[in-house]
Design a protein around this motif. Structure first.
Motif, PDB file in Angstrom:
ATOM      1  N   ARG A 135       0.831  -1.211   0.000  1.00 55.70           N
ATOM      2  CA  ARG A 135       0.000   0.000   0.000  1.00 55.70           C
ATOM      3  C   ARG A 135       0.864   1.259   0.000  1.00 55.70           C
ATOM      4  O   ARG A 135       0.649   2.167  -0.804  1.00 55.70           O
ATOM      5  CB  ARG A 135      -0.934   0.008   1.219  1.00 55.70           C
ATOM      6  CG  ARG A 135      -1.772   1.284   1.326  1.00 55.70           C
ATOM      7  CD  ARG A 135      -2.642   1.300   2.553  1.00 55.70           C
ATOM      8  NE  ARG A 135      -1.929   1.194   3.806  1.00 55.70           N
ATOM      9  CZ  ARG A 135      -1.270   2.209   4.393  1.00 55.70           C
ATOM     10  NH1 ARG A 135      -1.206   3.391   3.831  1.00 55.70           N
ATOM     11  NH2 ARG A 135      -0.675   2.018   5.560  1.00 55.70           N
ATOM     12  N   LEU A 166      -7.126   3.261  -0.088  1.00 56.76           N
ATOM     13  CA  LEU A 166      -7.180   1.841  -0.439  1.00 56.76           C
ATOM     14  C   LEU A 166      -8.554   1.278  -0.122  1.00 56.76           C
ATOM     15  O   LEU A 166      -9.127   0.530  -0.922  1.00 56.76           O
ATOM     16  CB  LEU A 166      -6.098   1.041   0.292  1.00 56.76           C
ATOM     17  CG  LEU A 166      -6.147  -0.474   0.076  1.00 56.76           C
ATOM     18  CD1 LEU A 166      -6.071  -0.835  -1.408  1.00 56.76           C
ATOM     19  CD2 LEU A 166      -5.044  -1.153   0.871  1.00 56.76           C
ATOM     20  N   ALA A 197     -10.878  -0.477  -2.868  1.00 56.66           N
ATOM     21  CA  ALA A 197     -11.201  -1.901  -2.676  1.00 56.66           C
ATOM     22  C   ALA A 197     -12.623  -2.118  -2.176  1.00 56.66           C
ATOM     23  O   ALA A 197     -13.052  -3.265  -2.039  1.00 56.66           O
ATOM     24  CB  ALA A 197     -10.206  -2.520  -1.692  1.00 56.66           C
ATOM     25  N   GLU A 198     -13.321  -1.030  -1.875  1.00 60.69           N
ATOM     26  CA  GLU A 198     -14.665  -1.106  -1.304  1.00 60.69           C
ATOM     27  C   GLU A 198     -14.658  -1.888   0.003  1.00 60.69           C
ATOM     28  O   GLU A 198     -15.485  -2.766   0.252  1.00 60.69           O
ATOM     29  CB  GLU A 198     -15.661  -1.688  -2.310  1.00 60.69           C
ATOM     30  CG  GLU A 198     -15.783  -0.832  -3.558  1.00 60.69           C
ATOM     31  CD  GLU A 198     -16.748  -1.390  -4.588  1.00 60.69           C
ATOM     32  OE1 GLU A 198     -17.364  -2.452  -4.342  1.00 60.69           O
ATOM     33  OE2 GLU A 198     -16.887  -0.762  -5.643  1.00 60.69           O
ATOM     34  N   VAL A 199     -13.663  -1.570   0.823  1.00 63.23           N
ATOM     35  CA  VAL A 199     -13.484  -2.169   2.142  1.00 63.23           C
ATOM     36  C   VAL A 199     -13.310  -1.007   3.126  1.00 63.23           C
ATOM     37  O   VAL A 199     -12.627  -0.034   2.822  1.00 63.23           O
ATOM     38  CB  VAL A 199     -12.221  -3.076   2.166  1.00 63.23           C
ATOM     39  CG1 VAL A 199     -11.934  -3.602   3.547  1.00 63.23           C
ATOM     40  CG2 VAL A 199     -12.370  -4.219   1.175  1.00 63.23           C
ATOM     41  N   ILE A 212      -8.976  -2.245   6.825  1.00 58.88           N
ATOM     42  CA  ILE A 212      -7.598  -2.188   6.324  1.00 58.88           C
ATOM     43  C   ILE A 212      -6.640  -2.023   7.503  1.00 58.88           C
ATOM     44  O   ILE A 212      -5.628  -2.727   7.606  1.00 58.88           O
ATOM     45  CB  ILE A 212      -7.410  -1.032   5.318  1.00 58.88           C
ATOM     46  CG1 ILE A 212      -8.344  -1.169   4.109  1.00 58.88           C
ATOM     47  CG2 ILE A 212      -5.945  -0.915   4.898  1.00 58.88           C
ATOM     48  CD1 ILE A 212      -8.076  -2.341   3.209  1.00 58.88           C
ATOM     49  N   ASN A 242     -12.374 -10.116   0.331  1.00 60.51           N
ATOM     50  CA  ASN A 242     -11.649  -8.874   0.653  1.00 60.51           C
ATOM     51  C   ASN A 242     -10.217  -8.923   0.137  1.00 60.51           C
ATOM     52  O   ASN A 242      -9.694  -7.913  -0.355  1.00 60.51           O
ATOM     53  CB  ASN A 242     -11.623  -8.614   2.153  1.00 60.51           C
ATOM     54  CG  ASN A 242     -12.947  -8.202   2.743  1.00 60.51           C
ATOM     55  OD1 ASN A 242     -13.213  -8.461   3.905  1.00 60.51           O
ATOM     56  ND2 ASN A 242     -13.809  -7.548   1.964  1.00 60.51           N
ATOM     57  N   GLN A 250     -10.366  -8.189  -3.524  1.00 55.47           N
ATOM     58  CA  GLN A 250     -10.685  -6.782  -3.750  1.00 55.47           C
ATOM     59  C   GLN A 250      -9.469  -5.894  -3.474  1.00 55.47           C
ATOM     60  O   GLN A 250      -9.184  -4.962  -4.234  1.00 55.47           O
ATOM     61  CB  GLN A 250     -11.843  -6.347  -2.848  1.00 55.47           C
ATOM     62  CG  GLN A 250     -13.177  -6.919  -3.237  1.00 55.47           C
ATOM     63  CD  GLN A 250     -14.222  -6.646  -2.175  1.00 55.47           C
ATOM     64  OE1 GLN A 250     -14.377  -7.439  -1.248  1.00 55.47           O
ATOM     65  NE2 GLN A 250     -14.907  -5.537  -2.300  1.00 55.47           N
ATOM     66  N   ILE A 251      -8.756  -6.174  -2.408  1.00 54.87           N
ATOM     67  CA  ILE A 251      -7.576  -5.386  -2.036  1.00 54.87           C
ATOM     68  C   ILE A 251      -6.481  -5.569  -3.080  1.00 54.87           C
ATOM     69  O   ILE A 251      -5.861  -4.594  -3.518  1.00 54.87           O
ATOM     70  CB  ILE A 251      -7.100  -5.771  -0.619  1.00 54.87           C
ATOM     71  CG1 ILE A 251      -8.117  -5.276   0.419  1.00 54.87           C
ATOM     72  CG2 ILE A 251      -5.712  -5.210  -0.341  1.00 54.87           C
ATOM     73  CD1 ILE A 251      -7.911  -5.847   1.816  1.00 54.87           C
ATOM     74  N   ASP A 310      -6.814  -6.378  -6.237  1.00 52.47           N
ATOM     75  CA  ASP A 310      -7.235  -5.667  -7.445  1.00 52.47           C
ATOM     76  C   ASP A 310      -7.016  -4.168  -7.297  1.00 52.47           C
ATOM     77  O   ASP A 310      -6.524  -3.509  -8.208  1.00 52.47           O
ATOM     78  CB  ASP A 310      -8.705  -5.943  -7.760  1.00 52.47           C
ATOM     79  CG  ASP A 310      -8.954  -7.332  -8.329  1.00 52.47           C
ATOM     80  OD1 ASP A 310      -7.977  -8.010  -8.722  1.00 52.47           O
ATOM     81  OD2 ASP A 310     -10.131  -7.743  -8.365  1.00 52.47           O
ATOM     82  N   ALA A 311      -7.384  -3.623  -6.150  1.00 50.72           N
ATOM     83  CA  ALA A 311      -7.234  -2.186  -5.916  1.00 50.72           C
ATOM     84  C   ALA A 311      -5.764  -1.762  -5.933  1.00 50.72           C
ATOM     85  O   ALA A 311      -5.439  -0.646  -6.357  1.00 50.72           O
ATOM     86  CB  ALA A 311      -7.888  -1.799  -4.593  1.00 50.72           C
TER      87      ALA A 311
END
Length: 93
Positions: free
Chosen positions: A24, A34, A38-40, A45, A59, A62-63, A65-66
């Protein structure tokens, strides 16, 4: 009261969190940014990075990918590693 986790699992969580933070920060992203990408939730995080939470599989994807990395990259040993001789930094169980 939460059930305590085994020391080996706690160490794996810690290493995953360190690696996530490295990636990150290498992308110059804040936890908040982030989380948005990531839509989290940002708190999630933070908990992952601090080894307090095991993320769900969705998750993790998603992370990754982000961050623009593979899931495998997130499971690589952190570059800061650990000096604990009982911990296998190669990730084999």
């Amino acid at each position: 009261m939460p059930t305590p986790i085994p020391p080996r699992l706690a160490e794996l969580r810690r290493q995953f969190g360190i690696r996530l933070r490295e990636v990150r920060e290498g992308r110059c992203l804040t936890q908040e940014r982030l989380g948005e990408l990531a839509e989290v939730d940002r708190k999630t995080i933070n908990r992952i990075e601090n080894g307090m939470y095991s993320p769900r599989l969705d998750n993790i994807f998603q992370i990754a990918d982000a961050l623009g990395v593979s899931v495998r990259d997130l499971f690589a040993p952190p570059s800061t590693g650990t000096n604990d001789p009982g911990v296998d930094n190669a990730g084999s169980a």
